[in-house]
Design an enzyme around this catalytic site. Structure first.
Site, PDB file in Angstrom:
ATOM      1  N   CYS A   3       0.548  -1.208  -0.145  1.00 51.27           N
ATOM      2  CA  CYS A   3       0.424  -0.187  -0.215  1.00 51.27           C
ATOM      3  C   CYS A   3       1.429   1.355   0.383  1.00 51.27           C
ATOM      4  CB  CYS A   3      -0.964   0.266   1.061  1.00 51.27           C
ATOM      5  SG  CYS A   3      -2.020   1.513   1.420  1.00 51.27           S
TER       6      CYS A   3
ATOM      7  N   CYS B 284      -1.374   2.251  -2.901  1.00 46.16           N
ATOM      8  CA  CYS B 284      -2.832   3.233  -3.012  1.00 46.16           C
ATOM      9  C   CYS B 284      -1.428   4.409  -2.427  1.00 46.16           C
ATOM     10  CB  CYS B 284      -2.726   2.524  -1.358  1.00 46.16           C
ATOM     11  SG  CYS B 284      -4.081   0.956  -0.678  1.00 46.16           S
TER      12      CYS B 284
ATOM     13  N   LYS C  35      -0.052   5.431  -5.862  1.00 44.10           N
ATOM     14  CA  LYS C  35      -1.200   6.138  -7.020  1.00 44.10           C
ATOM     15  C   LYS C  35      -2.237   6.989  -6.262  1.00 44.10           C
ATOM     16  CE  LYS C  35      -4.784   3.917  -6.188  1.00 44.10           C
ATOM     17  NZ  LYS C  35      -6.135   2.760  -5.778  1.00 44.10           N
TER      18      LYS C  35
ATOM     19  N   TYR D  94      -8.556  -3.512 -11.633  1.00 45.23           N
ATOM     20  CA  TYR D  94      -8.802  -1.614 -10.824  1.00 45.23           C
ATOM     21  C   TYR D  94      -7.518  -1.103 -10.902  1.00 45.23           C
ATOM     22  CZ  TYR D  94      -7.195  -2.793  -6.715  1.00 45.23           C
ATOM     23  OH  TYR D  94      -6.329  -2.898  -5.451  1.00 45.23           O
TER      24      TYR D  94
ATOM     25  N   GLU E 121      -7.049   1.632 -13.504  1.00 44.53           N
ATOM     26  CA  GLU E 121      -6.462   2.981 -12.678  1.00 44.53           C
ATOM     27  C   GLU E 121      -4.765   3.856 -13.434  1.00 44.53           C
ATOM     28  OE1 GLU E 121      -8.070   2.434  -7.985  1.00 44.53           O
ATOM     29  OE2 GLU E 121      -6.328   1.887  -8.696  1.00 44.53           O
TER      30      GLU E 121
ATOM     31  N   HIS F  46     -27.128  22.003  -2.111  1.00 43.12           N
ATOM     32  CA  HIS F  46     -27.159  21.881  -3.823  1.00 43.12           C
ATOM     33  C   HIS F  46     -26.073  23.210  -3.495  1.00 43.12           C
ATOM     34  CE1 HIS F  46     -29.176  22.527  -7.484  1.00 43.12           C
ATOM     35  NE2 HIS F  46     -29.688  23.892  -6.873  1.00 43.12           N
TER      36      HIS F  46
ATOM     37  N   GLU G  71     -26.221  15.593  -3.489  1.00 41.64           N
ATOM     38  CA  GLU G  71     -27.911  14.749  -3.002  1.00 41.64           C
ATOM     39  C   GLU G  71     -27.981  14.241  -4.489  1.00 41.64           C
ATOM     40  OE1 GLU G  71     -29.145  19.377  -4.552  1.00 41.64           O
ATOM     41  OE2 GLU G  71     -27.109  19.362  -6.168  1.00 41.64           O
TER      42      GLU G  71
END
Length: 446
Positions: A42, A47, A50, A176, A180, A435, A440
């Site tokens: 990681c 992670c 990356k 993934y 990525e 908003h 939302e």
């Protein structure tokens, strides 16, 4: 019998570190062995670097749309070598922090390759250490297909140390990791081709997320060759050629990344000496408390069959320490583990996919989905965001939430807590949103 330590941890990745620190808080005498850099995949080749590359690539993407927001056109240049030096410096600081944490906790760090001599004894390069409890947290490694010429290809491990950006990058695998890298390198100006054995990339994710990301990446110029496998790689006239499919169609490349999956680092540990059984794919068999088939030996993280995610390994490590040293039995619930794809567009999901929900509940489920262009966008790219809820029919309990679009990971992360607590579609409908935001839209799906 007197042992050198109460707990010996093999592997200083997220799971091992979490377990070691938590056990030390309970007063255990702890040692941790690591043959490579602290932090595991990681921190060092996953992670963390990356995400830094994703952020660097975002500058390139935002520069393309800056004119629409009133910024003047200007020439820019990206220095990959300078950037990677900054990444390495940042990772060094994280490793230094881990070292300090271990020292402050009184945890002994032992460098070298660890293997079992017996159920309570670990050998590290000829030195013997004994412990009452032993935790295996050795992680996994990137695998390569067994085809001619595969040695020309890199894995994610080497991608973070490229000396320069390639002009043409071919990625084998549409998971993934491959997706990525495809997104990042495309933003830097590389010509990217993804070859995947499935009809759509990102197997395991919800189908709308998979399609949305593939369509978004295609619009950015990434080429996809689906339903195909690489048969051979050749080096010819200073370039690499991939032979794809039964027709052996050729695809040229300067650099090839293999991202077809990972395997557990369970070889050369001496597990056969201590009765720790492995499952079919080489993962360590564990029970709900992370105990192996040997009573005093436990395992967490990617070397088990658990979801291969850093937060899962960390949670397992802490649960193990709570159960064994805190005397508070703790199990991990894997049903609502969120996950994300940090591509552009970004994707994330939590809970059941539509396919999994139909498999379990049949036609009684309801699916709410909406694709739209976010209100905050001034660009003409017309890149769509997609949000989706999978709902159990009678109770309207939300079984899964999935999204493609900006900030998908953060939005799904927040929804994950609510879904874990049994939130219903009505609960979302009765909530008031902020908003204008993409989040939302989850509150007004119909």
């Amino acid at each position: 019998m007197t042992f050198d330590y109460d707990l010996f941890v093999i592997g200083a990745g997220p799971g091992g570190l979490a377990a070691a620190k938590k056990a030390a808080k309970y007063g255990a005498r702890v040692a941790i062995a690591e043959k490579e850099a602290i932090g595991g995949t990681c921190v060092n080749r996953g992670c963390v670097p990356k995400k830094l590359i994703v952020q660097a690539a975002d500058f390139a993407l935002k520069n393309q749309t800056a004119l629409s927001y009133g910024w003047s056109d200007c020439k820019t240049y990206f220095d990959w070598t300078k950037f990677i030096k900054s990444v390495d410096k940042h990772i060094d600081s994280i490793q230094d922090s881990y070292l300090q944490q271990l020292q402050e906790a009184g945890i002994e760090l032992i460098r070298g390759h660890a293997s079992f001599t017996d159920a309570h004894t670990i050998d590290i390069d000829g030195r013997k250490y004994t412990a009452d409890k032993i935790l295996i947290a050795v992680g996994g490694y990137a695998i390569k297909p067994k085809i001619t010429g595969i040695d020309y290809a890199l894995t994610s491990r080497e991608m973070f140390h490229l000396p320069y950006l390639p002009k043409r990058l071919v990625i084998i695998g549409g998971g993934y990791i491959g997706v990525e890298f495809a997104s990042m390198m495309n933003a830097f100006g590389c010509e990217v081709t993804v070859i995947d054995k499935d009809e759509t990339i990102l197997s395991g994710f919800d189908i709308d997320l998979r399609r949305g990301i593939q369509q978004g990446l295609s619009k950015r110029g990434i080429r996809f060759i689906n339903n195909s496998m690489v048969k051979e790689i050749k080096y010819l006239e200073e370039r690499l050629l991939l032979m794809v499919g039964e027709s052996r169609k050729t695809v040229p490349a300067d650099t090839i990344l293999v991202a077809i999956g990972r395997a557990p680092n369970t070889k050369n540990l001496g597990l056969e000496k201590v009765g720790v059984e492995l499952q079919q794919k080489g993962t360590i068999e564990i029970d709900e408390y992370n105990r192996t088939t040997q009573e005093n030996i436990f395992a967490v993280g990617d070397c088990t069959s658990s979801p291969q995610l850093t937060p899962v390994a960390k949670a397992q490590g802490e649960a193990f320490a709570d159960t064994v040293f805190g005397k508070k039995e703790q199990k991990i619930n894997y049903d609502e583990v969120p996950s994300a794809v940090f591509s552009r567009p970004e994707g994330a999901g939590v809970g059941m996919t539509e396919a999994k929900a139909r498999e379990k509940f049949g036609d009684s489920i309801k699916v709410y989905r909406h694709s739209f262009q976010p209100l905050s966008s001034l660009t003409n790219e017309n890149e769509q965001a997609t949000i989706k809820l999978v709902v159990e029919g009678k109770s309207e309990r939300i079984l899964g939430a999935h999204m493609v679009g900006e900030n998908a990971a953060d939005i799904i992360q927040s929804l994950a807590v609510a879904i874990r607590k049994g939130i219903t579609k009505q609960d979302l409908d009765e909530s008031i949103g902020i908003h204008p935001t993409v989040g939302e839209e989850f509150l007004s799906l119909s």
